[in-house]
Design a protein around this motif. Structure first.
Motif, PDB file in Angstrom:
ATOM      1  N   ILE A 149       0.931  -1.264   0.077  1.00  0.00           N
ATOM      2  CA  ILE A 149      -0.178   0.001   0.030  1.00  0.00           C
ATOM      3  C   ILE A 149       0.826   1.190   0.138  1.00  0.00           C
ATOM      4  O   ILE A 149       1.819   1.529   0.462  1.00  0.00           O
ATOM      5  N   LEU A 150       0.584   2.071  -1.094  1.00  0.00           N
ATOM      6  CA  LEU A 150       1.310   3.592  -0.727  1.00  0.00           C
ATOM      7  C   LEU A 150       0.407   4.579  -0.304  1.00  0.00           C
ATOM      8  O   LEU A 150      -0.716   4.655  -1.120  1.00  0.00           O
ATOM      9  N   ARG A 151       0.188   5.085   0.584  1.00  0.00           N
ATOM     10  CA  ARG A 151      -0.307   6.127   1.168  1.00  0.00           C
ATOM     11  C   ARG A 151       0.426   7.587   0.796  1.00  0.00           C
ATOM     12  O   ARG A 151       1.235   7.836   1.286  1.00  0.00           O
ATOM     13  N   ILE A 152      -0.578   8.571   0.292  1.00  0.00           N
ATOM     14  CA  ILE A 152      -0.147   9.594  -0.210  1.00  0.00           C
ATOM     15  C   ILE A 152      -1.165  10.864   0.343  1.00  0.00           C
ATOM     16  O   ILE A 152      -2.276  10.961   0.113  1.00  0.00           O
ATOM     17  N   ASP A 153      -0.437  11.504   1.189  1.00  0.00           N
ATOM     18  CA  ASP A 153      -1.472  12.813   1.947  1.00  0.00           C
ATOM     19  C   ASP A 153      -0.708  14.186   1.234  1.00  0.00           C
ATOM     20  O   ASP A 153       0.348  14.069   1.163  1.00  0.00           O
ATOM     21  N   ALA A 154      -1.785  14.889   0.935  1.00  0.00           N
ATOM     22  CA  ALA A 154      -1.398  16.140   0.517  1.00  0.00           C
ATOM     23  C   ALA A 154      -1.946  17.420   1.470  1.00  0.00           C
ATOM     24  O   ALA A 154      -1.610  18.533   0.866  1.00  0.00           O
ATOM     25  N   SER A 155      -2.538  17.277   2.486  1.00  0.00           N
ATOM     26  CA  SER A 155      -3.047  18.183   3.127  1.00  0.00           C
ATOM     27  C   SER A 155      -1.773  19.180   3.913  1.00  0.00           C
ATOM     28  O   SER A 155      -0.997  18.611   4.102  1.00  0.00           O
ATOM     29  N   ILE A 156      -2.249  20.529   3.861  1.00  0.00           N
ATOM     30  CA  ILE A 156      -1.160  21.355   4.396  1.00  0.00           C
ATOM     31  C   ILE A 156      -1.422  21.510   5.975  1.00  0.00           C
ATOM     32  O   ILE A 156      -0.780  22.422   6.632  1.00  0.00           O
ATOM     33  N   LYS A 157      -2.431  21.067   6.360  1.00  0.00           N
ATOM     34  CA  LYS A 157      -3.005  21.296   7.858  1.00  0.00           C
ATOM     35  C   LYS A 157      -2.046  20.411   8.843  1.00  0.00           C
ATOM     36  O   LYS A 157      -2.048  19.240   8.733  1.00  0.00           O
ATOM     37  N   PRO A 158      -1.379  21.066   9.849  1.00  0.00           N
ATOM     38  CA  PRO A 158      -0.670  20.326  10.850  1.00  0.00           C
ATOM     39  C   PRO A 158      -1.602  19.366  11.582  1.00  0.00           C
ATOM     40  O   PRO A 158      -1.374  18.090  11.868  1.00  0.00           O
ATOM     41  N   GLU A 159      -2.891  19.809  11.795  1.00  0.00           N
ATOM     42  CA  GLU A 159      -3.854  19.070  12.515  1.00  0.00           C
ATOM     43  C   GLU A 159      -5.401  19.235  12.015  1.00  0.00           C
ATOM     44  O   GLU A 159      -5.672  20.087  11.133  1.00  0.00           O
ATOM     45  N   GLY A 160      -6.179  18.345  12.213  1.00  0.00           N
ATOM     46  CA  GLY A 160      -7.475  18.401  11.674  1.00  0.00           C
ATOM     47  C   GLY A 160      -7.751  18.332  10.405  1.00  0.00           C
ATOM     48  O   GLY A 160      -8.893  18.862   9.762  1.00  0.00           O
ATOM     49  N   SER A 161      -6.962  17.433   9.518  1.00  0.00           N
ATOM     50  CA  SER A 161      -7.152  17.291   8.333  1.00  0.00           C
ATOM     51  C   SER A 161      -8.241  16.215   7.863  1.00  0.00           C
ATOM     52  O   SER A 161      -7.973  15.019   8.477  1.00  0.00           O
TER      53      SER A 161
END
Length: 198
Positions: free
Chosen positions: A5-17
């Motif tokens: 599995i490759l997981r890609i996250d792109a949110s710029i939020k440090p928390e609460g994304s």
């Protein structure tokens, strides 16, 4: 069978994304069904990739044995990203919608892998994708840009680029009206996660 599995996250939020919450939930569902699966994670918001520029273009188009050390370093990152994509049988992508479009961080990830001879080739019939037998699950999140609406320039772009690479097994889970009705937006997304075939 999910083994990588490759997981890609792109949110710029440090928390609460929301998109990160959903990619985490999706990966948890997959690994619960396939406990031996390996998970590779790239958080593009916390660790942005370098933009593709003129130096990148020259580096990746220079034969390996003719590259300078600097060019070899530039090309090595692109090569690694492509290798991660090709090694995964399931890719989970967080797609938070910023200004009706994908985040710049996610666009750069795609740009780094958009290389003729690596992820696609041109033929007499047109472009042919080179990434095969890959499933993608996208966690789409937005405060009010409904997925598939006339102002959604994110999901269609991502689906097109994945198809350009040869990936046509693409599913979406969406929380797309969080600022309007957070409860129903998350309820729809959670139901989408629960309905996924792990």
């Amino acid at each position: 069978m999910t083994t990588s599995i490759l997981r890609i996250d792109a949110s710029i939020k440090p928390e609460g994304s929301i998109s990160k919450q959903l990619t985490g939930d999706i990966v948890a569902r997959l690994t619960a069904a396939h406990p031996d699966a390996t998970v590779t994670t790239r958080d593009l918001g916390a660790n942005p990739l370098p933009v593709t520029d003129g130096a990148w273009l020259v580096a990746v188009n220079t034969p390996v044995d003719a590259r300078t050390p600097a060019q070899a370093e530039i090309a090595a990152l692109s090569d690694a990203l492509i290798a991660e994509l090709k090694a995964a049988d399931t890719v989970v992508i967080g797609l938070p919608v910023y200004n009706f479009a994908p985040p710049a961080q996610l666009k750069i990830w795609i740009d780094q892998m958009s290389r003729a001879g690596e992820t696609f080739n041109y033929s007499e019939a047109g472009p042919v994708g080179l990434v095969k037998d890959t499933r993608v699950i996208v966690a789409y999140s937005s405060n009010g840009t409904r997925m598939g609406s006339d102002i959604d320039f994110a999901s269609g772009y991502l689906r097109h680029m994945l198809g350009f690479f040869g990936i046509t097994d693409v599913q979406f889970v969406a929380s797309d009206h969080y600022a309007i009705d957070a409860d129903s937006s998350m309820k729809a997304a959670n139901e989408g996660v629960a309905a996924l075939v792990a």
